[in-house]
Write a protein that holds these residues in place. Structure first.
Motif, mmCIF file in Angstrom:
data_model
loop_
_atom_site.group_PDB
_atom_site.id
_atom_site.type_symbol
_atom_site.label_atom_id
_atom_site.label_comp_id
_atom_site.label_asym_id
_atom_site.label_seq_id
_atom_site.Cartn_x
_atom_site.Cartn_y
_atom_site.Cartn_z
ATOM 1 N N ASP A 156 10.350 -1.770 -10.677
ATOM 2 C CA ASP A 156 11.539 -2.466 -11.181
ATOM 3 C C ASP A 156 12.707 -2.358 -10.197
ATOM 4 N N THR A 157 12.951 -1.163 -9.671
ATOM 5 C CA THR A 157 14.063 -1.024 -8.726
ATOM 6 C C THR A 157 13.755 -1.737 -7.413
ATOM 7 N N LEU A 158 12.468 -1.783 -7.051
ATOM 8 C CA LEU A 158 12.079 -2.529 -5.857
ATOM 9 C C LEU A 158 12.356 -4.019 -6.063
ATOM 10 N N ALA A 159 12.033 -4.529 -7.244
ATOM 11 C CA ALA A 159 12.315 -5.927 -7.549
ATOM 12 C C ALA A 159 13.820 -6.195 -7.564
ATOM 13 N N ALA A 160 14.593 -5.246 -8.079
ATOM 14 C CA ALA A 160 16.049 -5.414 -8.104
ATOM 15 C C ALA A 160 16.619 -5.554 -6.697
ATOM 16 N N VAL B 276 12.957 -10.281 -7.975
ATOM 17 C CA VAL B 276 11.636 -10.827 -7.674
ATOM 18 C C VAL B 276 10.688 -9.685 -7.315
ATOM 19 N N SER B 277 9.473 -9.712 -7.825
ATOM 20 C CA SER B 277 8.506 -8.673 -7.494
ATOM 21 C C SER B 277 8.207 -8.700 -5.997
ATOM 22 N N LEU B 278 7.717 -7.576 -5.469
ATOM 23 C CA LEU B 278 7.428 -7.495 -4.043
ATOM 24 C C LEU B 278 6.430 -8.569 -3.622
ATOM 25 N N ALA C 223 0.827 -1.215 0.000
ATOM 26 C CA ALA C 223 0.000 0.000 0.000
ATOM 27 C C ALA C 223 0.856 1.258 0.000
ATOM 28 N N TRP C 224 1.978 1.217 0.658
ATOM 29 C CA TRP C 224 2.859 2.387 0.741
ATOM 30 C C TRP C 224 3.836 2.440 -0.426
ATOM 31 N N LEU C 225 4.538 1.346 -0.693
ATOM 32 C CA LEU C 225 5.662 1.383 -1.620
ATOM 33 C C LEU C 225 5.271 1.207 -3.078
ATOM 34 N N VAL C 226 4.084 0.625 -3.339
ATOM 35 C CA VAL C 226 3.707 0.333 -4.724
ATOM 36 C C VAL C 226 2.499 1.132 -5.186
ATOM 37 N N GLU C 227 1.446 1.159 -4.359
ATOM 38 C CA GLU C 227 0.181 1.702 -4.836
ATOM 39 C C GLU C 227 0.227 3.206 -5.113
ATOM 40 N N GLY C 228 1.157 3.915 -4.522
ATOM 41 C CA GLY C 228 1.229 5.348 -4.772
ATOM 42 C C GLY C 228 2.100 5.743 -5.946
ATOM 43 N N LEU C 229 2.793 4.763 -6.560
ATOM 44 C CA LEU C 229 3.765 5.094 -7.602
ATOM 45 C C LEU C 229 3.141 5.780 -8.809
#
Length: 425
Positions: free
Chosen positions: A85-89, A94-96, A68-74
């Motif tokens: 992509d950088t989160l997966a890196a 691997v995706s969150l 909810a914090w790190l992905v949904e607001g992008l």
């Protein structure tokens, strides 16, 4: 793990473990100069609270908040380095969501096997169905990410420890980042504290990986996304008008607090801070005071400046009423357990207003506190007012129990690949 070696041959008994735990709890050797410091009580209680309270948190909110914090607001917030992509890196490619699923699998496996996990177990036929939900390659990637040798474990402690003897009990624990230890080249991995495994994919657990990969840009993106996330939560309060920060002054060089929540009975002035206490500050080291000044006190000054503009009748704030209870709220990403007491002890727990108006109490709330508060819907203002009435001359607490569902968290939770419940189970 830190001080033992492989050359000891005598088996350890339950009595020996009890003895070690007793010595651990009695290990604080406080120097006399430390106990006479004005900040002694604050430092001591901070170490104790961070040793105890984080273990009592429900993982539902912690894990849901990651998405909810790190992905949904992008899609709605402009970031510099943080994206899917950088989160997966940061997670080994691997995706969150997949990382959280695989990490969940590893925690369950460790719990079911006495704090151990052997990747060879994945060859067994009974794992075939689970591997259709959590691919083996993903599990292997996350396992590698969360595993260190004993040598690297000790190096990690040496690199992050405070180095202060009397804080050793509360010091940095390398297991928070790498909960699995490879004891030798062929045996199962050991997880001394399996409950730490899932914590590695919470926002707090991902913080150090992000800082290592992207530095201050990552921290800045976290702050921007967290401010947006708190705004999303506040907008779920029924019957409340939510206003964003006000830009004012010559050339628009000044900014108010981040959010205003206006209800018929209450105005909340909300300043959001994503910065977290580092390991040394959590342990109660001398830098704790500086860390609180740089976060909580700074936010309180921002609240005070906004209050000043509102009561000076700055037209930029004409939409913020002054004819009802006003409360200042500092919202932090993680709990600052002793921050309210620090404000009270330094005379900063209220903000003065002009004659004829009530002074404004200041509270410190974590993201979890806000997530719980908004579940009260149209009664959220009453909950805050009840807390104001109960505080007397003490600390204004925002530690309230939830009432109902937080749909933002529930929807984030549903985005993860949890195992399907079998019919009749």
């Amino acid at each position: 793990m830190l001080y033992g070696n492989e050359h000891r041959s005598r088996d350890i008994s339950r009595l020996s473990i009890d003895r070690l735990m007793y010595l651990f709890h009695e290990s604080g050797d406080l120097p006399s100069a430390y106990t006479t410091s004005d900040d002694f009580l604050l430092s001591m209680l901070t170490g104790i609270t961070y040793e105890q309270f984080p273990w009592q948190q429900s993982m539902f909110e912690e894990l849901s908040r990651s998405h909810a914090w790190l992905v949904e607001g992008l899609s709605e917030v402009e970031t510099v380095v943080l994206n899917e992509d950088t989160l997966a890196a940061m997670l080994g490619g691997v995706s969150l969501g997949d990382a959280i699923g695989a990490t969940f699998f590893l925690q369950v496996a460790a719990y079911k096997n006495g704090g151990t996990f052997d990747p060879k177990w994945l060859d067994r036929p009974n794992f075939a169905e689970l591997l259709s939900t959590y691919p083996r390659a993903t599990i292997s990637t996350i396992t590698d990410r969360l595993t260190v040798t004993r040598k690297r474990y000790k190096e990690s402690y040496a690199n992050h420890a405070t180095g202060i003897d009397h804080l050793a009990r509360f010091d940095y624990n390398p297991l928070v980042n790498t909960p699995f230890i490879r004891m030798d080249g062929s045996g199962p991995l050991v997880a001394p504290a399996p409950s730490l495994i899932l914590k590695t994919v919470t926002p707090g657990g991902l913080y150090y990986a992000g800082m290592a990969a992207h530095g201050q840009d990552f921290a800045n993106d976290l702050g921007t996304l967290f401010e947006h996330y708190i705004g999303r939560q506040l907008r779920t309060i029924d019957g409340a008008d939510i206003f964003p920060e006000v830009v004012y002054g010559k050339g628009g060089g000044m900014k108010s607090v981040d959010w205003f929540v206006v209800t018929p009975d209450l105005v909340l002035l909300v300043e959001v801070k994503s910065k977290r206490l580092g390991p040394a500050a959590r342990a109660g080291a001398a830098m704790l005071t500086h860390a609180l000044k740089d976060t909580i006190h700074k936010a309180r000054r921002q609240l005070a400046r906004t209050v000043g503009e509102i009561f000076s009748e700055n037209l930029a704030f004409s939409h913020i009423p002054t004819d009802r209870q006003i409360v200042g709220l500092v919202v932090t990403a993680e709990p600052f357990y002793t921050a309210p007491a620090d404000l009270l002890g330094r005379g900063l727990a209220t903000i003065a207003t002009p004659d004829g108006f009530a002074d404004i109490p200041v509270a410190v709330a974590s993201a979890r506190d806000v997530e719980y508060l908004v579940t009260h819907g149209e009664k959220a203002a009453r909950v805050v007012l009840d807390q104001v009435a109960a505080k007397a001359e003490g600390v204004l607490s925002m530690n309230v129990v939830p009432s109902g569902r937080n749909l933002i968290l529930e929807n984030a939770w549903k985005s993860y690949p949890w195992p399907r419940r079998q019919s009749g189970a």
